[in-house]
Design an enzyme around this catalytic site. Structure first.
Site: not given
Ligand code: PHE
Ligand code: ZN
Length: 889
Positions: A336, A313-314, A277, A281, A279
């Site tokens: 998560e 969420h992000e 969905g 970063n 990421m």
């Molecule tokens: N960490 C991301 C999320 O939950 C999900 C994700 C995992 C995206 C692995 C890309 C690769 O918000």
């Molecule tokens: Zn997440």
């Protein structure tokens, strides 16, 4: 039971080994600082990495080698403290670069060449069109350069990007931009510095031709933050909703948790080729376009909801994930589960809390309960994995969120906030474990959460068995509560969980009775939370003046299956009166499920498919009650998914499930024809589209009414759908009408006009594929194969694979499970083809085999054959290998 020995023997030579939580050891070195330079070219990328390292005193061996992770890298040179190393000074294999003789403090300079232009896995650095994007969670950074690619190694990063200025004018990375300039050959450079220490999985790089939507936000403490959304130029008119969602999220996290953003710029980039969905970063979130782009005419209400939730969420991950991260990937639910819980609470505050809660429970039951009952069952903190990418699951995410919610249910909202505050106070800047989170909750509240730890270590869905006894003479109501949990792979026996059981006692007039347990001085009004900790426990309520109907597991207070022998009149009573919306909905669902089961059994044995009068009458009252929230009415009329019904069977007969479920739809449509028509007309709205709770609720009821009416083979009703399709000023209404039409011959013309109108909108074409993949028309495998040849389809694009193939194998139960096994053959062929391109996406398709042992014998044999064919395939990825081998165990 299957005997997979022969198949497994073939795999043994190259069998990937599981990684175990119990083997965790701290890294031998830590990295203080990393300076990266990327030279981007059309046919290769050169990565220069300069690492400042020191030996980790926490590692048991003070002379341990340095072992850096790396995959699919071309090593050009390694320098240790300025000295070029020849190949005798290090060891290189397919997964690592090791240096045995290491000083305690060192500077390593490593040059590698990589090939983003041929990287179809969308993991590491890759191309989407002409642009570059990166994805490093969980272990993608090792495909960029040799590194300690584990979340407990946190370093300060700087990133310099060098690229042709015409082709790649926008160059982004984490943190703050500190410089830029021109070089020879019309190339330019940009340098970014991230002031926060972070694990490599939060690294990001983007380069390309992108357009910007810019805005600003001022935090409570007065920090000015530049907000930037970067998209392909054609999509700039679809970013407004994402931007308003960012601002709402920032404000909510300040108000609810006192958490502010910590950098000067917050960037979001949308890309059409993305495995998941989105990421989180650091400072540079990368999103699937699906969770950014929305315009009234291209996106549905569900899409708008999804964008708001995923943006939140992000953004929330910046604190729960980035500032405090995971020690190792077994702790994934630490970030998560907590972040899903936070985004659920945010969505509840933005719209209808009741509707959000019911939606979350539906997702959990449909997908997570299924996972818990299948070959991939695992606790929210798994103990071993072969491929970590296979553990980004509904269990880690959604059940993880339920576990976090239970802390709040037990401790109260204020107690939960105290726990959060202590968690950040203790662990800001650290990589920690789920136990650290639990300790913060316990210590901040002086509350014993020892037994609660079992939610992290035991897989499976507990069953809560409750029996009630009213004593009119003594005016007491006694609840006997016992719990059990079925065996799951590797876990035969389970110990009792600490379960919060929220309940009320509903009187004959529909009002909540006061709740007073024996030994208590006073009664409590409304609901209360009982702590269930034993295998069996009894609760005595006193001063109960009339016989109540117990309203159990209010607001779905724990991720369990409730077993209470409600009579049909009791269910009708709760459906009409329960003060808890979840329980009201649940009462209706229980009635519906009982009758659906009757219909499925009748379909299997060739009996009559008729609805029960009390159920129809109850649904009639729901539909006619204009005082109810239309969104709740729509949810009450929504049937459980075919797959959910499949999971309730001892032996799955997909045709009987389809027949029973269709009979329920048709039966309700016939019986409530005039009520559906009235509701449809009442909910009509001629104004401009607005994404706003009341309007969304009205559309949801209107469109479910249309769906029922279109079950009836009457030309006037078909015209209703056709008219709505032709006249809709928004995608919610257009898509809902098209979904009705596709099951009839009238659908062909509508599908064709839809495709020509939206040929250039990738996300809208995804809907077009999804609708056809879920069609109940016959011969659907051939149809899917034909659609794979459509110019808008691409096997390399995860959104396309999920829309067409994912929908078919995961959601079209009767289509996929065609009795001749053609669906399984197709799934096996397709997932093997996808595995060569993108193992993560292939592994998700392989999950469609997870129910095979519960199928009726003919299909079971077909599916096993398909599974064994996949298992025997040479060169399988670890991702697919893990799913298939666990299925054959
Ligand atoms: N960490 C991301 C999320 O939950 C999900 C994700 C995992 C995206 C692995 C890309 C690769 O918000
Ligand atoms: Zn997440």
């Amino acid at each position: 039971m299957p005997q997979p020995e022969t198949t497994m023997a073939k795999l043994d030579a190259t069998t990937p080994q599981p990684i175990q939580l119990k083997d965790y050891t701290p890294p031998s070195f830590l990295i203080d600082k990393v300076d990266l330079t990327f030279d981007l070219e059309e046919d290769h990328t050169r990565v220069t990495s300069r690492l400042v390292l020191h030996r980790n005193p926490a590692h048991p061996d003070a002379r341990a080698a340095l072992q850096l992770d790396g995959r699919e890298l071309e090593l050009e040179s390694v320098k240790l403290d300025g000295e070029l190393l020849d190949s005798s000074r290090y060891e290189l294999d397919a997964e690592s670069l090791s240096i045995a003789a290491m000083p305690d403090n060192a500077i390593l300079e490593i040059v590698t060449v990589i090939h983003p232009e041929t990287n179809t896995s969308l993991n590491g650095l890759y191309r989407s069109g002409a642009n570059f994007y990166s994805q490093c969670e969980a272990e993608g950074f090792r495909k960029i350069t040799y590194y300690l690619d584990r979340p407990d190694v946190m370093a300060r990063f700087s990133t310099t990007i060098v690229a042709d200025k015409q082709k790649w004018p926008v160059l982004l990375s984490n943190g703050n931009k500190v410089g830029e300039g021109m070089l020879d050959r019309n190339r330019h450079w940009v340098k970014w510095v991230d002031p926060f220490k972070k694990p490599a999985y939060l690294f990001a790089l983007v380069a390309g031709k992108l357009s910007l939507l810019a805005d600003r936000y001022t935090t409570t403490s007065g920090r000015e933050v530049a907000l930037e959304i970067w998209v392909e130029p054609a999509d700039l008119d679809k970013c407004a909703h994402a931007m308003s969602s960012v601002k709402k999220s920032m404000q909510w996290d300040e108000q609810r948790y006192g958490l502010e953003y910590d950098l000067d710029t917050y960037m979001i980039v949308a890309v059409g080729d993305f495995n998941m969905g989105a990421m989180e970063n650091k400072g540079l979130n990368i999103f699937n376009t699906k969770y950014v782009l929305a315009r009234a005419d291209t996106a549905t209400d569900v899409d708008f909801d999804g964008i708001e939730a995923v943006i939140a969420h992000e953004y929330f991950h910046n604190w729960t994930g980035n500032r405090v991260t995971c020690r190792d990937w077994f702790q994934l639910s630490l970030k998560e589960g907590l972040t899903v819980f936070r985004d659920q609470e945010f969505s509840a505050d933005m719209g209808s809390a009741e509707v959000c809660r019911i939606d979350a429970v539906r997702t959990l039951r449909t997908h997570q309960f299924a996972e818990d009952a299948g070959p991939m069952a695992h606790p929210i903190r798994p103990e071993s994995y072969i491929e970590i990418n296979n553990f980004y699951t509904v269990t880690v995410y959604e059940k993880g969120a339920e576990v976090v919610r239970m802390y709040q249910t037990l401790l109260g909202r204020d107690g939960f906030r105290k726990g959060m505050d202590l968690y950040f106070k203790r662990h800001d800047g650290q990589a920690v474990t789920c136990d650290d989170f639990r300790a913060a909750m316990a210590d901040a509240n002086d509350y014993d959460l020892g037994q609660f730890a079992r939610w992290y270590s035991q897989a499976g869905t507990p069953v809560l068995r409750v029996r009630g006894q009213y004593d009119a003479a003594a005016q007491t109501y006694t609840l006997e509560v016992s719990q059990s949990c079925p065996a799951t792979p590797g876990q035969a026996e389970k110990l009792p969980f600490h379960i919060p059981l929220t309940l009320g006692l509903v009187g004959p007039d529909g009002a909540d009775l006061p709740l007073q347990l024996a030994g208590e001085a006073e009664a409590v009004a409304g609901s209360r939370v009982l702590s269930v900790k034993e295998a069996s426990q009894t609760f005595h309520f006193i001063n109960v003046a009339v016989e109540p109907v117990p309203s159990l597991l209010r607001n779905f207070s724990a991720p369990v299956k409730l077993d209470f022998p409600y009579s049909r009149p009791q269910l009708v009573h709760l459906l009409a009166h329960d003060s808890d919306a979840f329980c009201r909905w649940e009462a209706g669902q229980t009635l519906m499920l009982q009758d659906l089961q009757g219909l499925i059994d009748a379909a299997r044995s060739g009996g009559e498919l008729e609805l029960k009068d009390d159920f129809v009458a109850a649904m009639r009252r729901v539909l006619a009650d204009e005082s109810l929230d239309p969104a709740l009415v729509a949810l009450m009329l929504t049937l459980p998914a075919e797959t959910y019904l499949a999971d309730q069977q001892d032996e799955i007969d997909p045709d009987a499930i389809r027949a029973g479920r269709e009979a329920m739809k048709l039966g309700l449509a016939r019986a409530l024809r005039s009520e559906f028509k009235a509701a449809y007309t009442r909910m009509l709205d001629s104004g401009a589209y607005q994404y706003e709770a009341t309007a969304v609720a009205r559309r949801s009821l209107k469109n479910i009414a249309l769906a029922y009416l279109s079950e009836l083979d009457e030309s006037g009703l078909m015209e209703l759908a056709e008219r709505q399709f032709a006249e809709a000023n928004n995608m919610t209404d257009a898509q809902a009408a098209l979904a009705c039409l596709v099951n009839w011959p009238e659908g062909d013309a509508a599908l064709a006009s839809f495709a020509s109108k939206w040929a250039d909108e990738a996300l809208v074409m995804d809907k077009w594929f999804t609708l056809q993949a879920s069609s109940r028309r016959l011969g659907v495998v051939a149809k899917i194969k034909a659609l794979m040849q459509h110019p808008a389809f691409a096997l390399t694009n995860p959104n396309k694979v999920r829309s067409l193939i994912g929908t078919f194998v995961h959601n079209n139960l009767a289509g996929f499970h065609a009795i001749d096994g053609s669906g399984y053959e197709f799934a096996a062929d397709t997932l093997l083809a996808v595995d060569k391109l993108n193992p993560q996406v292939a592994a998700r398709l392989a999950g469609s085999f997870n129910r095979w042992k519960k199928l009726e014998p003919v299909r079971r044999a077909h599916m096993r054959a398909a599974l064994e064919r996949v298992a025997a395939h040479a060169g399988l990825s670890r991702d697919v290998y893990e799913i298939v081998s666990k299925n054959l165990m």
